[in-house]
Design a protein around this motif. Sequence first.
Motif, PDB file in Angstrom:
ATOM      1  N   MET A 170       1.291  -7.464  -3.083  1.00 43.69           N
ATOM      2  CA  MET A 170       0.243  -7.163  -4.059  1.00 43.69           C
ATOM      3  C   MET A 170      -1.148  -7.121  -3.445  1.00 43.69           C
ATOM      4  O   MET A 170      -2.114  -6.807  -4.122  1.00 43.69           O
ATOM      5  CB  MET A 170       0.262  -8.186  -5.192  1.00 43.69           C
ATOM      6  CG  MET A 170      -0.099  -9.590  -4.807  1.00 43.69           C
ATOM      7  SD  MET A 170      -0.498 -10.611  -6.260  1.00 43.69           S
ATOM      8  CE  MET A 170      -2.255 -10.320  -6.398  1.00 43.69           C
ATOM      9  N   GLN A 171      -1.277  -7.409  -2.154  1.00 43.78           N
ATOM     10  CA  GLN A 171      -2.603  -7.481  -1.552  1.00 43.78           C
ATOM     11  C   GLN A 171      -3.340  -6.141  -1.594  1.00 43.78           C
ATOM     12  O   GLN A 171      -4.529  -6.099  -1.924  1.00 43.78           O
ATOM     13  CB  GLN A 171      -2.492  -7.980  -0.111  1.00 43.78           C
ATOM     14  CG  GLN A 171      -2.126  -9.443   0.017  1.00 43.78           C
ATOM     15  CD  GLN A 171      -3.164 -10.353  -0.628  1.00 43.78           C
ATOM     16  OE1 GLN A 171      -4.359 -10.185  -0.466  1.00 43.78           O
ATOM     17  NE2 GLN A 171      -2.692 -11.330  -1.385  1.00 43.78           N
ATOM     18  N   MET A 178      -6.391  -4.072   4.374  1.00 41.04           N
ATOM     19  CA  MET A 178      -6.840  -4.501   5.679  1.00 41.04           C
ATOM     20  C   MET A 178      -8.197  -5.162   5.668  1.00 41.04           C
ATOM     21  O   MET A 178      -8.568  -5.833   6.611  1.00 41.04           O
ATOM     22  CB  MET A 178      -6.886  -3.289   6.632  1.00 41.04           C
ATOM     23  CG  MET A 178      -5.548  -2.575   6.751  1.00 41.04           C
ATOM     24  SD  MET A 178      -4.208  -3.671   7.258  1.00 41.04           S
ATOM     25  CE  MET A 178      -4.712  -4.009   8.939  1.00 41.04           C
ATOM     26  N   GLY A 179      -8.995  -4.972   4.580  1.00 39.28           N
ATOM     27  CA  GLY A 179     -10.311  -5.588   4.516  1.00 39.28           C
ATOM     28  C   GLY A 179     -10.337  -6.645   3.455  1.00 39.28           C
ATOM     29  O   GLY A 179      -9.325  -7.144   3.007  1.00 39.28           O
ATOM     30  N   VAL A 180     -11.556  -7.034   3.045  1.00 38.07           N
ATOM     31  CA  VAL A 180     -11.690  -8.001   1.957  1.00 38.07           C
ATOM     32  C   VAL A 180     -11.441  -7.250   0.671  1.00 38.07           C
ATOM     33  O   VAL A 180     -12.339  -6.648   0.100  1.00 38.07           O
ATOM     34  CB  VAL A 180     -13.088  -8.635   1.957  1.00 38.07           C
ATOM     35  CG1 VAL A 180     -13.199  -9.642   0.831  1.00 38.07           C
ATOM     36  CG2 VAL A 180     -13.360  -9.300   3.299  1.00 38.07           C
ATOM     37  N   SER A 181     -10.204  -7.232   0.255  1.00 38.91           N
ATOM     38  CA  SER A 181      -9.756  -6.512  -0.933  1.00 38.91           C
ATOM     39  C   SER A 181     -10.104  -5.040  -0.857  1.00 38.91           C
ATOM     40  O   SER A 181     -10.255  -4.365  -1.860  1.00 38.91           O
ATOM     41  CB  SER A 181     -10.386  -7.120  -2.192  1.00 38.91           C
ATOM     42  OG  SER A 181     -10.011  -8.458  -2.310  1.00 38.91           O
ATOM     43  N   GLY A 182     -10.271  -4.498   0.360  1.00 39.35           N
ATOM     44  CA  GLY A 182     -10.506  -3.071   0.511  1.00 39.35           C
ATOM     45  C   GLY A 182     -11.894  -2.628   0.200  1.00 39.35           C
ATOM     46  O   GLY A 182     -12.169  -1.443   0.172  1.00 39.35           O
ATOM     47  N   GLY A 193       0.814  -1.219   0.000  1.00 40.97           N
ATOM     48  CA  GLY A 193       0.000   0.000   0.000  1.00 40.97           C
ATOM     49  C   GLY A 193       0.840   1.258   0.000  1.00 40.97           C
ATOM     50  O   GLY A 193       0.556   2.218  -0.724  1.00 40.97           O
ATOM     51  N   LEU A 194       1.899   1.255   0.803  1.00 41.31           N
ATOM     52  CA  LEU A 194       2.782   2.424   0.844  1.00 41.31           C
ATOM     53  C   LEU A 194       3.500   2.629  -0.488  1.00 41.31           C
ATOM     54  O   LEU A 194       3.685   3.765  -0.940  1.00 41.31           O
ATOM     55  CB  LEU A 194       3.801   2.256   1.977  1.00 41.31           C
ATOM     56  CG  LEU A 194       3.230   2.297   3.402  1.00 41.31           C
ATOM     57  CD1 LEU A 194       4.313   1.918   4.408  1.00 41.31           C
ATOM     58  CD2 LEU A 194       2.677   3.684   3.716  1.00 41.31           C
ATOM     59  N   LEU A 195       3.904   1.525  -1.118  1.00 42.60           N
ATOM     60  CA  LEU A 195       4.580   1.640  -2.409  1.00 42.60           C
ATOM     61  C   LEU A 195       3.645   2.204  -3.470  1.00 42.60           C
ATOM     62  O   LEU A 195       4.065   3.024  -4.292  1.00 42.60           O
ATOM     63  CB  LEU A 195       5.101   0.266  -2.834  1.00 42.60           C
ATOM     64  CG  LEU A 195       5.840   0.209  -4.176  1.00 42.60           C
ATOM     65  CD1 LEU A 195       7.069   1.119  -4.152  1.00 42.60           C
ATOM     66  CD2 LEU A 195       6.251  -1.230  -4.504  1.00 42.60           C
ATOM     67  N   LEU A 196       2.390   1.800  -3.448  1.00 38.14           N
ATOM     68  CA  LEU A 196       1.425   2.341  -4.406  1.00 38.14           C
ATOM     69  C   LEU A 196       1.230   3.832  -4.197  1.00 38.14           C
ATOM     70  O   LEU A 196       1.128   4.597  -5.159  1.00 38.14           O
ATOM     71  CB  LEU A 196       0.092   1.602  -4.274  1.00 38.14           C
ATOM     72  CG  LEU A 196      -1.028   2.031  -5.227  1.00 38.14           C
ATOM     73  CD1 LEU A 196      -0.594   1.899  -6.684  1.00 38.14           C
ATOM     74  CD2 LEU A 196      -2.291   1.221  -4.968  1.00 38.14           C
TER      75      LEU A 196
END
Length: 341
Positions: free
Chosen positions: A148-149, A304-308, A93-96
């Motif tokens: 990749m999540q 953090m959730g089901v694919s956000g 997430g931080l990299l994105l």
Amino acid sequence: MTGRREHRSDPAAPKSLKEITAEFASDARKVASHSVWLHMCSAYILYTAVLGVYAFWGPKAGKLMYDMAGESADLVFGGVTVITGVFGSLGGGLLLDKLGSTLANANLICGLSNLVGLVFVLLSFLVARSFAVFIALFAIGELALFMMQAPVGAIGMWSVPAALRPLAISMVTVSIHLLGDVPSPPLVGALQTALEARKPPESANQQWRVSMSIISLLLLFSGLVFLRSSILARQAADYRKPDELAAVSAVAEQQGAKHKGGRGRSGKFHNSSQSGAPDLEHSGNSSASFASGSGRRLSIGASMGVSGVGVSGIGDQMSDKQPLLDPQDPDSGSVSDAAAQ
């Protein structure tokens, strides 16, 4: 059906099974018509198939390859998965956010995550001769894979109209399990049984290196599909709200100002007017976050959730604007003509 739903004589009457099925099929076709979503779903199935095998067979394979006793292999594999899962998801997430929250960048991170992870897991299975080296290489590979999540959750939300997001995320969830981590463990088990046939016990145990390496090769195809999707995403529609796109465009302006000696203003964003309104025609190259201007909320939230989907859904419900609907549906009431592909 062509996307226009039939008007019923009595709207209050319960729908028949035929009507419900027809509406579901129509909406599912609309979701699958978005090429970026379709690429993501296909690649995610391959990725999940591999991780399902690691979770199911990994501890046993490690125990047999290195002749370990007791439950130590289970504990080590479990601990590695938890730690790399947490830090990998947050790191992705931080990299994105750092690269710019665009569809193209999200797919790029997913593709590289698969390919880098593949290199290290193959090294762990084929090269390592001690359990310490094996688990170290495997941990690095899993850390890369879990990065990749967050991006994959973002792709699932950004690549389809807001009205179709719940169905799109549901279709992804069902697909990755039904076609991914449910059939892959028994298939690898059958492969391992064939490899062990007529071999002495010590040699049979080492065949886990072969079977685990073979299933790991699916990560290569997953990574290549994501990389192809990153190219398609440059011209694909991004269905986030205009205020989200404008907010991150402003963040990009600020980041560009900090690098005057370098590239200057980031080239990842496009504005269609002098007023700063985002050009949705090129929204595949646009960056987005919540209206606060912080991309971390969206990308990290997606991990953090089901694919956000929870983060996006809350944002859509709290907004006082009508969500962007499918511009291909004449009855959907699209907010802006600029959202049309």
